[in-house]
Design a protein around this motif. Structure first.
Motif, PDB file in Angstrom:
ATOM      1  N   GLY A  11       0.745  -1.321   0.073  1.00 19.48           N
ATOM      2  CA  GLY A  11       0.030  -0.080  -0.027  1.00 19.48           C
ATOM      3  C   GLY A  11       0.694   1.198  -0.030  1.00 19.48           C
ATOM      4  O   GLY A  11       0.461   2.355  -0.889  1.00 19.48           O
ATOM      5  N   ILE A  12       2.006   1.309   1.008  1.00 14.65           N
ATOM      6  CA  ILE A  12       2.740   2.497   0.755  1.00 14.65           C
ATOM      7  C   ILE A  12       3.407   2.688  -0.309  1.00 14.65           C
ATOM      8  O   ILE A  12       3.702   3.861  -0.867  1.00 14.65           O
ATOM      9  CB  ILE A  12       3.777   2.356   1.994  1.00 14.65           C
ATOM     10  N   ALA A  13       4.038   1.441  -1.031  1.00 15.84           N
ATOM     11  CA  ALA A  13       4.840   1.595  -2.209  1.00 15.84           C
ATOM     12  C   ALA A  13       3.929   1.997  -3.457  1.00 15.84           C
ATOM     13  O   ALA A  13       4.503   2.996  -4.129  1.00 15.84           O
ATOM     14  CB  ALA A  13       5.515   0.131  -2.636  1.00 15.84           C
ATOM     15  N   THR A  14       2.843   1.633  -3.334  1.00 15.42           N
ATOM     16  CA  THR A  14       1.968   1.826  -4.517  1.00 15.42           C
ATOM     17  C   THR A  14       1.482   3.276  -4.479  1.00 15.42           C
ATOM     18  O   THR A  14       1.124   4.014  -5.481  1.00 15.42           O
ATOM     19  CB  THR A  14       0.814   1.017  -4.608  1.00 15.42           C
ATOM     20  N   THR A  15       1.507   4.007  -3.189  1.00 18.32           N
ATOM     21  CA  THR A  15       0.968   5.165  -3.084  1.00 18.32           C
ATOM     22  C   THR A  15       1.923   6.175  -3.638  1.00 18.32           C
ATOM     23  O   THR A  15       1.667   7.172  -4.431  1.00 18.32           O
ATOM     24  CB  THR A  15       0.872   5.609  -1.549  1.00 18.32           C
ATOM     25  N   ILE A  16       3.234   5.985  -3.495  1.00 19.52           N
ATOM     26  CA  ILE A  16       4.522   6.729  -4.085  1.00 19.52           C
ATOM     27  C   ILE A  16       4.392   6.438  -5.554  1.00 19.52           C
ATOM     28  O   ILE A  16       4.633   7.339  -6.219  1.00 19.52           O
ATOM     29  CB  ILE A  16       5.900   5.960  -3.383  1.00 19.52           C
ATOM     30  N   VAL A  17       4.175   5.079  -6.037  1.00 18.43           N
ATOM     31  CA  VAL A  17       4.175   4.928  -7.558  1.00 18.43           C
ATOM     32  C   VAL A  17       3.286   5.758  -7.953  1.00 18.43           C
ATOM     33  O   VAL A  17       3.212   6.276  -9.329  1.00 18.43           O
ATOM     34  CB  VAL A  17       4.210   3.590  -8.128  1.00 18.43           C
ATOM     35  N   SER A  18       1.942   5.764  -7.661  1.00 14.11           N
ATOM     36  CA  SER A  18       0.710   6.190  -8.142  1.00 14.11           C
ATOM     37  C   SER A  18       0.809   7.700  -8.305  1.00 14.11           C
ATOM     38  O   SER A  18       0.449   8.418  -9.182  1.00 14.11           O
ATOM     39  CB  SER A  18      -0.595   5.719  -7.393  1.00 14.11           C
ATOM     40  N   PHE A  19       1.533   8.332  -7.321  1.00 13.71           N
ATOM     41  CA  PHE A  19       1.753   9.653  -7.155  1.00 13.71           C
ATOM     42  C   PHE A  19       2.605  10.251  -8.416  1.00 13.71           C
ATOM     43  O   PHE A  19       2.253  11.294  -9.057  1.00 13.71           O
ATOM     44  CB  PHE A  19       2.263  10.330  -5.854  1.00 13.71           C
ATOM     45  N   ILE A  20       3.744   9.554  -8.575  1.00 15.97           N
ATOM     46  CA  ILE A  20       4.584   9.670  -9.758  1.00 15.97           C
ATOM     47  C   ILE A  20       3.618   9.480 -11.188  1.00 15.97           C
ATOM     48  O   ILE A  20       3.830  10.540 -12.072  1.00 15.97           O
ATOM     49  CB  ILE A  20       5.836   8.918  -9.613  1.00 15.97           C
ATOM     50  N   LEU A  21       2.946   8.269 -11.158  1.00 18.62           N
ATOM     51  CA  LEU A  21       2.264   8.139 -12.350  1.00 18.62           C
ATOM     52  C   LEU A  21       1.036   9.474 -12.858  1.00 18.62           C
ATOM     53  O   LEU A  21       1.008   9.541 -13.934  1.00 18.62           O
ATOM     54  CB  LEU A  21       1.920   7.037 -12.429  1.00 18.62           C
ATOM     55  N   GLY A  22       0.795   9.753 -11.540  1.00 19.75           N
ATOM     56  CA  GLY A  22      -0.511  10.930 -11.868  1.00 19.75           C
ATOM     57  C   GLY A  22       0.314  12.068 -12.422  1.00 19.75           C
ATOM     58  O   GLY A  22      -0.246  12.740 -13.318  1.00 19.75           O
ATOM     59  N   ILE A  23       1.525  12.487 -11.964  1.00 19.80           N
ATOM     60  CA  ILE A  23       2.333  13.660 -12.453  1.00 19.80           C
ATOM     61  C   ILE A  23       2.657  13.458 -13.855  1.00 19.80           C
ATOM     62  O   ILE A  23       2.408  14.066 -14.857  1.00 19.80           O
ATOM     63  CB  ILE A  23       3.514  13.866 -11.721  1.00 19.80           C
ATOM     64  N   GLN A  24       3.046  12.255 -14.402  1.00 12.42           N
ATOM     65  CA  GLN A  24       3.253  11.877 -15.647  1.00 12.42           C
ATOM     66  C   GLN A  24       2.064  11.813 -16.547  1.00 12.42           C
ATOM     67  O   GLN A  24       2.244  12.306 -17.911  1.00 12.42           O
ATOM     68  CB  GLN A  24       3.811  10.333 -15.659  1.00 12.42           C
ATOM     69  N   MET A  25       0.915  11.364 -16.143  1.00 17.04           N
ATOM     70  CA  MET A  25      -0.318  11.498 -17.030  1.00 17.04           C
ATOM     71  C   MET A  25      -0.687  12.931 -17.173  1.00 17.04           C
ATOM     72  O   MET A  25      -1.136  13.428 -18.207  1.00 17.04           O
ATOM     73  CB  MET A  25      -1.251  10.635 -16.211  1.00 17.04           C
ATOM     74  N   ALA A  26      -0.576  13.697 -16.129  1.00 16.18           N
ATOM     75  CA  ALA A  26      -0.926  15.197 -16.228  1.00 16.18           C
ATOM     76  C   ALA A  26       0.039  15.881 -17.302  1.00 16.18           C
ATOM     77  O   ALA A  26      -0.532  16.418 -18.106  1.00 16.18           O
ATOM     78  CB  ALA A  26      -0.707  15.965 -14.954  1.00 16.18           C
ATOM     79  N   LEU A  27       1.176  15.485 -17.308  1.00 13.93           N
ATOM     80  CA  LEU A  27       2.250  16.146 -18.388  1.00 13.93           C
ATOM     81  C   LEU A  27       1.828  15.596 -19.796  1.00 13.93           C
ATOM     82  O   LEU A  27       1.709  16.342 -20.733  1.00 13.93           O
ATOM     83  CB  LEU A  27       3.483  15.804 -18.198  1.00 13.93           C
ATOM     84  N   ALA A  28       1.295  14.422 -19.801  1.00 15.29           N
ATOM     85  CA  ALA A  28       0.927  13.861 -21.139  1.00 15.29           C
ATOM     86  C   ALA A  28      -0.548  14.466 -21.355  1.00 15.29           C
ATOM     87  O   ALA A  28      -0.627  14.683 -22.785  1.00 15.29           O
ATOM     88  CB  ALA A  28       0.628  12.290 -20.935  1.00 15.29           C
ATOM     89  N   ASN A  29      -1.113  14.770 -20.450  1.00 13.46           N
ATOM     90  CA  ASN A  29      -2.721  15.307 -20.935  1.00 13.46           C
ATOM     91  C   ASN A  29      -2.421  16.761 -21.282  1.00 13.46           C
ATOM     92  O   ASN A  29      -2.981  17.276 -22.640  1.00 13.46           O
ATOM     93  CB  ASN A  29      -3.558  15.519 -19.816  1.00 13.46           C
ATOM     94  N   GLY A  30      -1.452  17.360 -21.008  1.00  8.37           N
ATOM     95  CA  GLY A  30      -1.058  18.872 -21.569  1.00  8.37           C
ATOM     96  C   GLY A  30      -0.532  18.619 -22.839  1.00  8.37           C
ATOM     97  O   GLY A  30      -1.080  19.548 -23.783  1.00  8.37           O
ATOM     98  N   THR A  31       0.469  17.732 -23.110  1.00 12.10           N
ATOM     99  CA  THR A  31       0.767  17.531 -24.501  1.00 12.10           C
ATOM    100  C   THR A  31      -0.213  17.235 -25.428  1.00 12.10           C
ATOM    101  O   THR A  31      -0.334  17.528 -26.503  1.00 12.10           O
ATOM    102  CB  THR A  31       1.899  16.335 -24.260  1.00 12.10           C
ATOM    103  N   GLN A  32      -1.164  16.425 -24.781  1.00 13.11           N
ATOM    104  CA  GLN A  32      -2.248  15.930 -25.754  1.00 13.11           C
ATOM    105  C   GLN A  32      -2.998  17.059 -26.246  1.00 13.11           C
ATOM    106  O   GLN A  32      -3.386  17.088 -27.501  1.00 13.11           O
ATOM    107  CB  GLN A  32      -3.307  15.112 -25.003  1.00 13.11           C
ATOM    108  N   LEU A  33      -3.311  18.274 -25.593  1.00 13.38           N
ATOM    109  CA  LEU A  33      -3.832  19.330 -25.948  1.00 13.38           C
ATOM    110  C   LEU A  33      -2.857  20.181 -27.046  1.00 13.38           C
ATOM    111  O   LEU A  33      -3.452  20.559 -28.055  1.00 13.38           O
ATOM    112  CB  LEU A  33      -3.914  20.301 -24.757  1.00 13.38           C
ATOM    113  N   VAL A  34      -1.607  20.208 -26.901  1.00 11.31           N
ATOM    114  CA  VAL A  34      -1.032  20.776 -27.891  1.00 11.31           C
ATOM    115  C   VAL A  34      -0.908  19.958 -29.059  1.00 11.31           C
ATOM    116  O   VAL A  34      -0.929  20.579 -30.269  1.00 11.31           O
ATOM    117  CB  VAL A  34       0.511  20.838 -27.472  1.00 11.31           C
ATOM    118  N   MET A  35      -0.742  18.670 -29.044  1.00 14.64           N
ATOM    119  CA  MET A  35      -0.851  17.698 -30.121  1.00 14.64           C
ATOM    120  C   MET A  35      -2.270  17.869 -30.916  1.00 14.64           C
ATOM    121  O   MET A  35      -2.265  17.677 -32.326  1.00 14.64           O
ATOM    122  CB  MET A  35      -0.549  16.283 -29.893  1.00 14.64           C
ATOM    123  N   SER A  36      -3.404  17.981 -30.112  1.00 11.65           N
ATOM    124  CA  SER A  36      -4.498  18.359 -30.752  1.00 11.65           C
ATOM    125  C   SER A  36      -4.674  19.305 -31.434  1.00 11.65           C
ATOM    126  O   SER A  36      -5.191  19.372 -32.816  1.00 11.65           O
ATOM    127  CB  SER A  36      -5.516  18.270 -29.724  1.00 11.65           C
TER     128      SER A  36
END
Length: 454
Positions: A51-76
């Motif tokens: 639970g603790i380990a996946t909390t750390i990983v999920s937090f990082i993956l959330g930031i990566q998804m946010a960056l990709a979502n921003g890129t998605q708008l630029v690419m659109s």
């Protein structure tokens, strides 16, 4: 008649884009849930470490998804402009930014993992298992950086079904590989928690190969790097300036959600258990609203890129109306959940069921207000107002709602009803600024503003 046709066409296009996005999000959330479920037979220590380990990983993956979502708008916008060079620049800028951030997190997990673990828990029996999981799981960060940007590309060109297919490949592979590696087979005892990390890395690496192959053979899509180095560096700088507030926004909201959880932990054990039970349902139950908002942002960004602005206000109005309709449907589902939640979670204390009943009106109402704000936030990002969205969210959450929640719980010893009421109150506080900014931006938006974004 023409306006009706345009509206229906816009709705059909967004639905075609949106339903795979919703299922993608649900499947992505289910990956770590599967690992947790598979680890649970190993006992409380392994489960707590997971639970603790996946909390750390999920937090990082959330930031990566946010960056990709921003890129998605630029690419659109680049897709709407019909310029292959702009699309290529947006893709490679997003990829390099996301990979750079991923490498930073990888180094952080490599060098400071023990310090991070000690900061999160003082239970020394968990240190070894958390550290062992993170030693493998940190490679997820690198692979996810690539898959998220490729996924954003497919979404931007309107092929959101391809990432959905990749999750359908990844999920069973992750489940089977993780189960065998955790528990072993025949006389081999398995690897325990480490097996869950290895299974996830195997699954996401195969997903990355699948998406890369699909991107390579995507018809009429050329991503060759042809720009001059100085031009590309300038484009990447502008790209980062636009997408950084998106990542900062997600990071801020994630930390805020964690603080809410810490504050709620100060309530009675039954009240906290009730909120813990509800949170996964709240996250999952709003995915279709969020995906509709994502699809709307993609379609509006494409329209801005092509400079077809005549129907921009009408399309935004349709997006908001549909988001409200989906939010009402979500409220109906939560209303139904309130009748069966005791059957889904049998064996809880009567006080916990009472707490769930007490906050039922609040969690039934929450998707309606949150959905309204979500669609406004995504549309404003598509219109280039990423920083303004961050400011509204920061003010509503960090300057008003979290301090209010802290005062209610820690000073006034408020009941679960008033403590949980802060969450819909936060959304209500942000609704009017979102509405005002969206109308003001649309009124001022013209071809000059579109050129600046492009």
């Amino acid at each position: 008649m023409l306006s009706t046709f345009i509206s229906n066409n816009y709705i059909r296009k967004n639905i075609a884009l949106g339903w795979p996005l919703a299922l993608n999000a649900l499947l992505m959330q289910s990956m770590l849930m599967i690992d947790t479920l598979l680890v649970s037979p190993l006992g409380e220590v392994s489960l707590a470490a997971m639970g603790i380990a996946t909390t750390i990983v999920s937090f990082i993956l959330g930031i990566q998804m946010a960056l990709a979502n921003g890129t998605q708008l630029v690419m659109s916008r680049a897709v709407g402009s019909g310029s292959p060079s702009k699309l290529s620049n947006a893709y490679w800028s997003g990829m390099l930014i996301n990979l750079s951030v991923a490498m930073g997190f990888w180094l952080l997990l490599s060098w400071l993992d023990q310090d991070l673990i000690r900061w999160l828990t003082d239970n020394k029996t968990l240190y070894i298992e958390i550290g062992a999981y993170l030693d493998i799981a940190k490679y997820l960060v690198l692979f996810t950086a690539i898959t998220q940007v490729i996924t954003a590309m497919f979404n931007a060109i309107g092929c959101s079904k391809t990432p959905f297919k990749s999750y359908l490949i990844e999920l069973p592979i992750n489940a089977i590989a993780s189960y065998l590696l955790i528990h072993g087979f025949n006389e081999w005892q398995g690897l325990g928690v480490i097996g869950a990390a290895i299974g996830s890395v195997i699954a996401i690496s195969l997903r990355m190969v699948f998406l890369t192959a699909c991107l390579k053979y995507q018809p009429e899509l050329t991503l060759s790097f042809t720009s001059q180095f100085s031009v590309f560096v300038n484009n990447m700088k502008l790209h980062f300036i636009e997408i950084f507030p998106v990542a900062a926004n997600v990071t801020m909201l994630s930390i805020g959600a964690t603080i809410y959880q810490l504050l709620y932990s100060q309530l009675s054990i039954n009240a906290y258990a009730a909120i813990t039970v509800l949170m996964p349902w709240i996250r999952g139950g709003t995915q279709f609203i969020t995906s509709w908002a994502h699809a709307s942002a993609i379609t509006i960004s494409q329209a801005i890129g092509s400079k077809k602005l005549d129907n921009l206000t009408a399309d935004v109005d349709i997006s908001i109306i549909m988001a409200v309709v989906l939010s009402v449907c979500s409220c109906g589902l939560f209303w139904g959940l309130s009748f069966v939640i005791a059957d889904i979670y049998p064996g809880l204390d009567p006080e916990t069921y009472l707490a769930l009943t007490t906050i039922a009106p609040l969690y039934i109402l929450l998707p309606f207000i949150r959905g309204y704000n979500t669609v406004h936030g995504h549309i404003l990002r598509a219109l280039g107002k990423t920083t303004a969205v961050f400011k509204i969210n920061f003010t509503g959450q960090w300057l008003i709602s979290i301090p209010l929640c802290g005062v209610l719980i820690l000073y006034f010893d408020a009941s679960i009803f008033w403590a949980f009421a802060v969450m819909p109150f936060e959304e209500a506080v942000k609704a009017l600024p979102f509405r005002y900014l969206a109308r003001k931006t649309l009124k001022e938006f013209d071809h000059t503003q579109a050129d600046k974004l492009i």
